[in-house]
Design an enzyme around this catalytic site. Structure first.
Site, PDB file in Angstrom:
ATOM      1  N   ASP A 170       0.829  -1.201   0.000  1.00  0.00           N
ATOM      2  CA  ASP A 170       0.000   0.000   0.000  1.00  0.00           C
ATOM      3  C   ASP A 170       0.868   1.257   0.000  1.00  0.00           C
ATOM      4  O   ASP A 170       0.725   2.134   0.841  1.00  0.00           O
ATOM      5  CB  ASP A 170      -0.941  -0.011   1.211  1.00  0.00           C
TER       6      ASP A 170
ATOM      7  N   TYR B 153      -6.204  -1.823  13.643  1.00  0.00           N
ATOM      8  CA  TYR B 153      -6.972  -0.671  13.175  1.00  0.00           C
ATOM      9  C   TYR B 153      -8.428  -0.772  13.642  1.00  0.00           C
ATOM     10  O   TYR B 153      -9.359  -0.603  12.866  1.00  0.00           O
ATOM     11  CB  TYR B 153      -6.879  -0.562  11.655  1.00  0.00           C
TER      12      TYR B 153
ATOM     13  N   GLU C 275       1.215  -0.572  14.727  1.00  0.00           N
ATOM     14  CA  GLU C 275       0.453   0.289  13.823  1.00  0.00           C
ATOM     15  C   GLU C 275      -0.936   0.487  14.393  1.00  0.00           C
ATOM     16  O   GLU C 275      -1.567  -0.464  14.864  1.00  0.00           O
ATOM     17  CB  GLU C 275       0.325  -0.318  12.414  1.00  0.00           C
TER      18      GLU C 275
ATOM     19  N   GLU D   5       3.176  -7.705   7.743  1.00  0.00           N
ATOM     20  CA  GLU D   5       1.849  -8.245   7.471  1.00  0.00           C
ATOM     21  C   GLU D   5       1.841  -9.378   6.441  1.00  0.00           C
ATOM     22  O   GLU D   5       1.064  -9.371   5.475  1.00  0.00           O
ATOM     23  CB  GLU D   5       0.891  -7.120   7.042  1.00  0.00           C
TER      24      GLU D   5
END
Length: 626
Positions: free
Chosen positions: A199, A494, A530, A440
């Site tokens: 990303d 997240y 994160e 990830e």
């Protein structure tokens, strides 16, 4: 598949450079015996726009000045080529681009060993001098070099040519795929796209400095330094590898240690491998633990038969328990940021002004460390982390390893080579407190378990100083199969954004449950590595709404409350994603990039930056050491 093979048919190097295999890659430094010359500046540039990206090889562009093969434009080195022009096709270009420039080598270097070094070329590079290939390198973000005495002229102008390919495949690090579409009713002939498994934007080119440097024929090839602490003394164990002497050749060795001011502070050694004690040593500390004396650096001065090289190092130790992280046997709490090397115009090109600004802004925020997300950062940036006392989680480009064909023996072999090059480059840096092997990945399958078990074991074998090893995990505690092999567990979460978006009220409950289960299962220290919410600067709404600055601050406050609950238990760090906004590939869910930064891409603070600063400065005051 056939089209992809055409695009990549020349990814077969004649000379492939890999570090981490017993070969040194010391940073080019001037000394009493060494001279360094930069090749930075404007190079000639053109892209191979043929449908197969192959015509440049058919026409052998390396055999003549690039300007004789067609139209060229000036291209700055270092920089990414993507954002330099107004040409959309060049911004999004996939395939071979070409650089060249002329240079001279002084006659005074004729009896020297002359080296050509690139700090980073993304992702695949082939290099010629005066039409003769001298080296190739696979993988971006890391340096490579070779000796060029046999191909340069010391009495006439020389030409260096570099071909660069940014194509990502299932076995590159990071991986990707090329998709060809042969439906000429709907797509132009030869149409293809690069599918990314990451990303962030696929910036490419000669992104870090190019150097020529000269050493004596007998030279210092490599230096490895490991430090420990005994009372008030610093214990420095080193190994020097010499080159150019030949088996049985006589050579002279003198090793001493200099302090920050260049004063000799140790006894002299005449051995290639030895241990030197520094009485009353000044230790290397993060700036938040010792604000009056952070980042103290010594230099190991090595003289091999007249070749002098000074290797910077700091005296510090790192270890972990099941609940804490220790630097110099003092508990350390990481309040950091994830970040990219990403800036307007230059892309991922190394830039001293941006480096300086970024460290000022990190200190203003109260940040004491960062991760090199998700690839190794420039050596000049890492130097500042060493000297200013910031800790670093040093990461390979292993992002997006998620598809079955990413776990092949070819991919694993390449990943190991990249890890070896990263270790070789950064092994002596006191700022580097952990190695990260990936971001990830698919870590919840048998395939992923076997791959990363092997890679982690390889990394442990590399580093005699036994730095902790980790990776950035986005899987659940009850399915992950790789955390069992690491020393510190880093989790990306997240909550309230990618799940339950808009509902900050769930964050504390869900994050608490998550952290407790991770620690209960693995009994290792944790970092929330994160967390973040995209925020468009200047967008406001009360009550808060997603993408507004108000939502980002509400979101962060819920995480802060959870962090404080576990900071005295087993949570050893927090790293917000991210430091500054950055560019991604064009996507409907991305408005000109990723906007999770607490700073804009121009390094100006959002409202969330002031909130983060308030928190981090309070943590600075609570974690100082005497």
């Amino acid at each position: 598949m056939a089209g992809r093979c055409r695009l990549l048919r020349f990814l077969l190097p004649l000379v492939l450079w890999h570090g981490g295999l017993g070969k040194g890659i010391l940073y080019p430094r001037d000394s009493e015996s060494r001279v360094v010359k930069t090749l930075d500046g404007m190079w000639n540039f053109r892209a191979d726009n043929s449908s197969t990206r192959n015509q440049s090889f058919v026409d052998e562009w390396w055999t003549k000045p690039l300007s004789q093969t067609g139209d060229v434009i000036p291209m700055p080195v270092p920089s990414s080529y993507n954002d330099i022009t107004t040409d959309k096709s060049l911004r999004d270009f996939v395939g071979w681009v070409w650089y060249d420039r002329h240079f001279y080598v002084s006659k005074m270097w004729q009896d020297k060993r002359v080296m050509l070094r690139f700090g980073s070329v993304n992702y695949y590079a082939m290099v010629w001098i005066n039409g003769q290939q001298v080296m190739s390198h696979e993988g971006g973000h890391l340096p490579f070099e070779c000796e060029v005495n046999s191909v340069v002229s010391f009495s006439a102008v020389n030409r260096v040519t570099v071909a660069v390919n940014n194509t990502l495949t299932p076995t590159t690090i990071p991986p990707g795929t090329i998709h060809f579409d042969s439906d000429t009713k709907r797509y132009p002939a030869g149409y293809f796209v690069q599918n990314l498994q990451m990303d962030f934007f696929n910036y490419a080119g000669i992104q870090r400095s190019a150097h020529l440097y000269a050493t004596p024929q007998a030279y210092v090839d490599d230096i490895t330094i490991i430090t420990t602490i005994q009372g008030t003394n610093g214990v420095v164990s080193y190994t020097v590898t010499e080159g150019g002497t030949g088996p049985g050749s006589a050579f002279m060795v003198i090793v001493t240690i200099e302090d920050r001011d260049g004063n000799t502070v140790s006894s002299l050694s005449t051995r290639l491998q030895d241990t030197i004690v520094i009485p009353d040593a000044r230790l290397w500390w993060p700036w938040t633990m010792k604000p009056d004396d952070p980042g103290y650096m010594y230099a190991l001065k090595v003289n091999v038969s007249g070749d002098v090289y000074r290797q910077p190092f700091g005296i510090r130790t790192v270890r972990v328990s099941n609940t804490q992280f220790f630097i110099n046997d003092q508990p350390f709490y990481l309040h950091g940021v994830g970040r990219h090397e990403d800036v307007e115009i230059r892309g991922r090109g190394s830039d001293d002004a941006t480096i300086a600004r970024d460290f000022h802004m990190k200190k203003w925020l109260g940040v004491n460390g960062f991760r090199t997300a998700v690839y190794p950062f420039a050596e000049e940036l890492m130097d500042q982390a060493d000297r200013q006392g910031f800790v670093v989680v040093d990461e390979t480009p292993g992002v997006g390893i998620t598809q079955p064909d990413n776990f092949s023996p070819v991919g694993l072999s390449h990943h190991k080579a990249v890890m070896g090059e990263l270790y070789q480059r950064d092994k002596n840096r006191p700022s580097v407190i952990m190695w990260s092997i990936a971001n990830e990945p698919t870590s919840n399958t048998a395939q992923g378990e076997a791959y990363f078990k092997d890679l982690i074991a390889h990394t442990r074998d590399l580093d005699e100083s036994k730095r902790p090893i980790t990776f950035f995990c986005n899987k659940d505690y009850d399915t992950d199969r790789v955390a069992q092999f690491v020393d510190v567990i880093l989790i990306n979460r997240y909550l309230g954004w990618y799940s339950d978006v808009g509902h900050t009220e769930v964050i504390q409950l869900q994050l608490s449950d998550d952290l407790e289960n991770w620690h209960a299962k693995f009994n290792k220290p944790l970092v929330v590595s994160e967390y973040g919410a995209d925020t468009l600067p200047g967008l406001h709404r009360e009550p808060s709404f997603i993408f507004t600055e108000e939502y980002q601050t509400d979101f962060m406050k819920e995480y802060f409350r959870t962090f404080d609950k576990y900071r005295s238990q087993f949570l050893v760090g927090e790293m917000i994603w991210c430091f500054a906004d950055f560019i991604t590939a064009q996507q409907l869910n991305r408005v000109v990039g990723n906007h999770k930064g607490v700073l804009t891409r121009e390094r100006q603070p959002k409202a969330s930056a002031h909130l983060l600063r308030e928190r981090y400065l309070s943590l600075v005051n609570s974690t100082r050491t005497n």
